[in-house]
Design an enzyme around this catalytic site. Structure first.
Site, mmCIF file in Angstrom:
data_model
loop_
_atom_site.group_PDB
_atom_site.id
_atom_site.type_symbol
_atom_site.label_atom_id
_atom_site.label_comp_id
_atom_site.label_asym_id
_atom_site.label_seq_id
_atom_site.Cartn_x
_atom_site.Cartn_y
_atom_site.Cartn_z
ATOM 1 N N GLY A 1 0.807 -1.230 0.000
ATOM 2 C CA GLY A 1 0.000 0.000 0.000
ATOM 3 C C GLY A 1 0.831 1.266 0.000
ATOM 4 O O GLY A 1 1.514 1.578 -0.968
ATOM 5 N N GLU B 1 -12.193 -9.828 4.414
ATOM 6 C CA GLU B 1 -13.181 -10.009 3.344
ATOM 7 C C GLU B 1 -14.146 -11.142 3.709
ATOM 8 O O GLU B 1 -13.786 -12.051 4.461
ATOM 9 C CB GLU B 1 -12.477 -10.433 2.046
ATOM 10 N N ASP C 1 -2.262 -13.480 -1.301
ATOM 11 C CA ASP C 1 -2.007 -12.039 -1.481
ATOM 12 C C ASP C 1 -0.533 -11.734 -1.164
ATOM 13 O O ASP C 1 0.152 -11.063 -1.950
ATOM 14 C CB ASP C 1 -2.955 -11.273 -0.538
ATOM 15 N N LYS D 1 2.736 -10.445 -3.669
ATOM 16 C CA LYS D 1 3.572 -9.283 -3.332
ATOM 17 C C LYS D 1 5.049 -9.680 -3.233
ATOM 18 O O LYS D 1 5.922 -8.955 -3.723
ATOM 19 C CB LYS D 1 3.091 -8.667 -2.024
ATOM 20 N N GLY E 1 -5.695 0.524 2.401
ATOM 21 C CA GLY E 1 -6.570 1.637 2.747
ATOM 22 C C GLY E 1 -6.538 2.714 1.679
ATOM 23 O O GLY E 1 -5.586 2.809 0.891
HETATM 24 N N1 HSE Z 1 -5.867 -7.608 1.504
HETATM 25 C C1 HSE Z 1 -4.614 -6.945 1.700
HETATM 26 C C2 HSE Z 1 -4.205 -6.994 3.151
HETATM 27 C C3 HSE Z 1 -4.623 -5.505 1.278
HETATM 28 O O1 HSE Z 1 -4.942 -7.491 4.003
HETATM 29 O O2 HSE Z 1 -3.103 -6.540 3.440
HETATM 30 C C4 HSE Z 1 -4.548 -5.334 -0.198
HETATM 31 O O3 HSE Z 1 -3.367 -5.857 -0.716
#
Ligand code: HSE
Length: 442
Positions: free
Chosen positions: A131, A187, A198, A202, A308
């Site tokens: 982020g 989610e 996820d 990254k 965010g």
């Molecule tokens: N779903 C991700 C998190 C945020 O919980 O860090 C978006 O990459």
């Protein structure tokens, strides 16, 4: 000269980006040269947290990526399609692209960056990892003098929040996940977060930047946190650790010029026992952090909000400003061509990195056994481990639960394949009821 931006997506991140465009005072003066020209969205009836003039809005997303007036396309829709196709179309029409889409970049980076280099445009991805934390630009530019040896991070805020709450309350994964879903921190379908997917996207992106070769996502070993129990967190605490979902990319050994054995990377995501004194151990709640290690720099840690509206928009708009700076300085022609591409901002990868299978990993393990409370059980466990060269660092037995003894072992560093062979033998012991959990130790 003004530059025109087309925004694809007006969800949380898109609204955050538009909010920065609507409130420019005190930010970088280059923002004044940028115009949010058109905004593409798929559900016009959906309530939005921001007002966009009706004449700027369209549901025809293709009309944005083909608009001859637009210089920069910002993709913040998420998901694979149509995001991937729209990015490729924007590139084919000579647009620079800024995206927050880690899923598209980690799966389709090869075709996207190849197309961008051929078209002489940039694809900027600061917002795709962690982020608001600036880590892409440091890896591409500020750390260029270093030989990077390790990238290790907490890259998923949802799982870090769940593990922190489990640690602080002693409650179970299922309880905390249900609360997090009610509060909107997790989610409704938590799979991508809690199963490590996820974070896998990254770390694949960070590894490719740190080690100079593309990463096949299928080569990234990904485990999540569903199997972490309240007991494991309590035992880890007693042993001096906290449990974190770590994403790790390392270059363990340089290629040997003598043997010609190729240099292979480790790229993996799994729950890990982290010593309490380690810099990543105190990164709690939804925060992210990345610890980079390079020679000659040593260690440097980046910490902050990993998701965010505001934080992600901060990264997106900074990328837009970077592109605007190149356009304004004339370093990139307004009509892009392949000759003028900036070598620190373009992708320079030509091949894929080799990634070592997880069975080759050398690591310490934490394992929790449930056994019958018979004499000699600990001795039998020790013999099986010894038969396979697994040396034990500590062993704890705290009591009996439901008629079974709970025995927790931490090993010295061992090859993962050898450790699993020892566990297979242990599994056959009559006194062993089950292997309740198995985690790696940093
Ligand atoms: N779903 C991700 C998190 C945020 O919980 O860090 C978006 O990459």
């Amino acid at each position: 000269m003004g530059f025109k931006v087309g925004l694809l997506g007006l969800g949380t991140v898109g609204a955050g980006v538009a909010a920065i465009f609507q409130d420019r005072d005190g930010r970088h003066p280059l923002l004044q040269a940028l115009e949010l020209h058109r905004v593409g969205l798929r559900s016009p009836a959906k309530p939005r947290p921001i007002h966009i003039p009706a004449e700027c809005i369209t549901t025809d997303l293709e009309s944005i990526v083909t608009d001859p007036d637009i210089n920069v396309v910002v993709e913040v829709m998420g998901g694979i399609e149509p995001a991937r196709s729209l990015i490729l179309q924007a590139i084919a029409h000579g647009k620079h692209v800024v995206t927050a889409n880690k899923a598209v970049i980690s799966r389709h980076g090869d075709e996207i960056f190849t197309a961008a280099n051929q078209a002489g445009v940039y694809v900027m991805i600061e917002a795709a990892v962690a982020g608001g934390i600036p880590v892409i630009q440091p890896l591409k530019q500020s750390m260029g003098a270093n030989r990077i040896t390790s990238v290790m991070g907490i890259l998923n805020g949802t799982t870090n929040y769940i593990l922190t709450q489990m640690q602080q309350s002693g409650r179970s994964f299922d309880d905390i996940l249900a609360d997090a879903q009610q509060l909107g921190y997790a989610e409704a379908d938590p799979t991508a977060d809690v199963d490590g997917l996820d974070a896998g996207d990254k770390i694949a992106i960070l590894a490719s930047l740190a080690f100079g070769g593309r990463i096949k996502l299928d080569d990234v070993h990904r485990e999540g946190i569903r199997a972490v129990s309240a007991s494991d967190i309590a035992y880890a605490d007693k042993l001096g650790f906290v449990i974190k979902l770590l994403a790790i990319a390392k270059r363990p050994n340089a290629a040997s010029p003598d043997t010609g054995i190729p240099d292979r990377l480790q790229v993996r995501v799994h729950a890990t026992l982290v010593p309490k004194a380690h810099p990543l151990a105190s990164v709690n709640d939804v925060y992210n952090a990345i610890l980079l290690e390079g020679e000659p720099l040593g260690q440097v840690m980046f910490f902050g909000p990993g998701a965010g509206a505001g934080p992600t928009a901060s990264a997106v708009v900074s990328d837009i400003i970077n592109v605007a700076a190149l356009l304004k300085s004339g370093l990139v022609a307004a009509k892009p061509d392949t000759q003028s591409i900036h070598p620190l901002l373009a992708c320079s990868h030509h091949s894929y990195s080799q990634v070592e299978p997880i069975s080759e990993l050398i690591t310490r393990f934490y394992v929790r056994f449930l056994t019958k409370d018979h004499p000699g059980v600990i001795g039998k466990l020790g013999t099986c481990f010894g038969n396979h060269g697994v040396s034990l660092e500590s062993l704890v037995q705290t009591g009996i639960q439901d008629g079974l003894a709970e025995i927790v072992v931490v090993t010295h560093a061992v090859r993962e394949g050898a450790f699993h062979t020892a566990l297979e033998e242990i599994h056959t012991l009559e006194a062993v009821d089950s292997i309740a959990s198995l985690l790696r130790v940093l």
